[in-house]
Motif scaffolding. Structure first.
Motif, PDB file in Angstrom:
ATOM      1  N   THR A   1       0.893   0.447  -6.750  1.00 37.49           N
ATOM      2  CA  THR A   1      -0.481   0.054  -7.107  1.00 37.49           C
ATOM      3  C   THR A   1      -0.553  -0.778  -8.391  1.00 37.49           C
ATOM      4  N   PHE A   2       0.569  -1.322  -8.818  1.00 35.85           N
ATOM      5  CA  PHE A   2       0.580  -2.036 -10.097  1.00 35.85           C
ATOM      6  C   PHE A   2      -0.400  -3.208 -10.112  1.00 35.85           C
ATOM      7  N   ASP A   3      -0.476  -3.955  -9.015  1.00 32.37           N
ATOM      8  CA  ASP A   3      -1.410  -5.082  -8.969  1.00 32.37           C
ATOM      9  C   ASP A   3      -2.865  -4.608  -9.066  1.00 32.37           C
ATOM     10  N   CYS A   4      -3.154  -3.461  -8.488  1.00 33.10           N
ATOM     11  CA  CYS A   4      -4.505  -2.895  -8.608  1.00 33.10           C
ATOM     12  C   CYS A   4      -4.839  -2.634 -10.074  1.00 33.10           C
ATOM     13  N   HIS A   5      -3.885  -2.096 -10.803  1.00 30.95           N
ATOM     14  CA  HIS A   5      -4.120  -1.808 -12.219  1.00 30.95           C
ATOM     15  C   HIS A   5      -4.270  -3.093 -13.034  1.00 30.95           C
ATOM     16  N   ARG A   6      -3.548  -4.129 -12.658  1.00 31.06           N
ATOM     17  CA  ARG A   6      -3.721  -5.412 -13.353  1.00 31.06           C
ATOM     18  C   ARG A   6      -5.130  -5.961 -13.129  1.00 31.06           C
TER      19      ARG A   6
ATOM     20  N   ASN B   1      -3.803  -1.983   4.065  1.00 30.05           N
ATOM     21  CA  ASN B   1      -2.577  -2.259   3.330  1.00 30.05           C
ATOM     22  C   ASN B   1      -2.873  -2.759   1.909  1.00 30.05           C
ATOM     23  N   LEU B   2      -2.419  -2.012   0.885  1.00 30.61           N
ATOM     24  CA  LEU B   2      -2.621  -2.448  -0.498  1.00 30.61           C
ATOM     25  C   LEU B   2      -1.636  -3.539  -0.910  1.00 30.61           C
ATOM     26  N   ASP B   3      -0.581  -3.747  -0.137  1.00 30.71           N
ATOM     27  CA  ASP B   3       0.342  -4.839  -0.433  1.00 30.71           C
ATOM     28  C   ASP B   3      -0.198  -6.188   0.027  1.00 30.71           C
ATOM     29  N   ASP B   4      -1.212  -6.164   0.864  1.00 26.58           N
ATOM     30  CA  ASP B   4      -1.831  -7.401   1.346  1.00 26.58           C
ATOM     31  C   ASP B   4      -2.881  -7.850   0.323  1.00 26.58           C
TER      32      ASP B   4
ATOM     33  N   GLU C   1      -5.516 -15.869  -8.915  1.00 31.49           N
ATOM     34  CA  GLU C   1      -4.690 -16.403  -9.995  1.00 31.49           C
ATOM     35  C   GLU C   1      -3.886 -15.286 -10.659  1.00 31.49           C
ATOM     36  N   ILE C   2      -4.539 -14.161 -10.888  1.00 30.76           N
ATOM     37  CA  ILE C   2      -3.869 -13.013 -11.501  1.00 30.76           C
ATOM     38  C   ILE C   2      -2.804 -12.447 -10.566  1.00 30.76           C
ATOM     39  N   LEU C   3      -3.157 -12.284  -9.306  1.00 34.49           N
ATOM     40  CA  LEU C   3      -2.234 -11.678  -8.345  1.00 34.49           C
ATOM     41  C   LEU C   3      -0.984 -12.524  -8.122  1.00 34.49           C
ATOM     42  N   LYS C   4      -1.144 -13.827  -8.211  1.00 31.61           N
ATOM     43  CA  LYS C   4       0.001 -14.713  -7.968  1.00 31.61           C
ATOM     44  C   LYS C   4       0.928 -14.827  -9.187  1.00 31.61           C
TER      45      LYS C   4
END
Length: 218
Positions: A102-107, A138-141, A161-164
Motif C-alpha cells: 500500500t505504499f503508493d496509497c500512503h504517498r 486491485n490496489l496495484d492497478d 504524476e505522483i504515482l509514476k
C-alpha cells in the motif's frame, strides 16, 4: 472558543479493522462536535511492506500469517463485515480478493494532506478504504487509485504524476519510521493530543470517553 483535539490515526489501507476504527471515530467526533474541534491526521503504516507486485491471495495470506484454518478466516471476515457495516463501511460480501502493498496509497494520502489539507486527506482515506474493501479491486492497478482520487475531489493528473514517480516516498518512510520507532507495531493506533494512545478498532463509546476526559482536563 472550542478547544481542539489533535488525532494522529496511524493505519493502513489494507487493514479492515482500521476502517472499522475510523468509522467509529467519525461517529464519536460527530457526537462531540459541539464541544470541541477535531484535527485528524492520517499517518502511514504498512502491514505488508515487502509484498511484491501482484499481491497474494487473501485467504492464503491470512491462513499463513495467523496460523488459522480457511473456515476460521472466513468466520473472522464475516465478523469484520458486520462491524464495518455498523461503522459505515459496506464491505464486499465476498471479501477482498488479494493482499497488496500500500505504499503508493500512503504517498497519495501524504500529497492530499500537504497540498490540499486534512479534509481532503480524510476524503481520500475513506475512498481508498472503499476501493479495497467495498469494491474489492486491485490496489496495484493505478487506475483504481486514480478513481479513488477523483471520488475524493482531487486532481487526476497530479495523482498520476505522483504515482509514476517517487514523490513523497522519503516523507512517507520518515513518518513510518517515526511511529514504528515510538513502539507502534499494530494498527489502528490512535494518538490523542500527542500523548494518549488508543489501540485497535475501538467502539465509538471509547473514543467519546477519551475525548471527554481530555476536555475535563482542559
Amino acid at each position: 472558543m472550542k478547544p481542539t483535539i489533535t488525532i494522529d490515526f496511524v493505519s493502513d489501507v489494507a487493514c479492515p479493522w482500521c476502517a472499522v476504527g475510523l468509522g467509529n471515530l467519525n461517529q464519536a467526533i460527530a457526537q462531540l462536535s459541539d464541544k470541541a474541534n477535531f484535527e485528524v491526521h492520517f499517518r502511514p503504516f504498512e502491514l505488508n511492506p515487502k509484498m511484491p507486485l501482484g499481491g497474494q491471495d487473501a485467504i492464503e495470506h491470512l491462513t499463513e500469517k495467523y496460523g488459522l484454518t480457511v473456515e476460521q478466516v472466513q468466520a473472522n471476515q464475516a465478523n469484520i463485515r458486520t462491524k464495518a457495516s455498523e461503522a459505515g463501511f459496506e464491505f464486499h460480501p465476498e471479501g477482498r480478493k488479494r493482499v497488496y502493498n500500500t505504499f503508493d496509497c500512503h504517498r497519495l494520502l501524504y500529497w492530499a494532506s500537504k497540498e490540499h489539507g486534512l479534509q481532503k486527506q480524510a476524503k481520500l482515506k475513506k475512498e481508498l478504504l472503499n476501493t479495497y474493501f467495498c469494491l474489492a479491486v486491485n490496489l496495484d492497478d493505478q487506475d483504481n487509485l486514480v478513481d479513488a482520487v477523483m471520488r475524493a475531489g482531487l486532481d487526476k493528473d497530479r495523482a498520476l504524476e505522483i504515482l509514476k514517480g517517487k514523490e513523497f516516498a522519503d516523507e512517507v518512510r520518515e513518518e513510518e519510521s517515526t511511529y514504528t520507532g515510538a513502539g507502534i507495531n499494530s494498527v489502528p493506533s490512535i494518538i490523542l493530543n500527542g500523548e494518549y494512545l488508543l489501540q485497535g478498532a475501538q467502539p465509538s463509546e471509547s473514543f467519546i470517553n477519551a475525548f471527554e476526559q481530555i476536555l475535563q482536563k482542559d
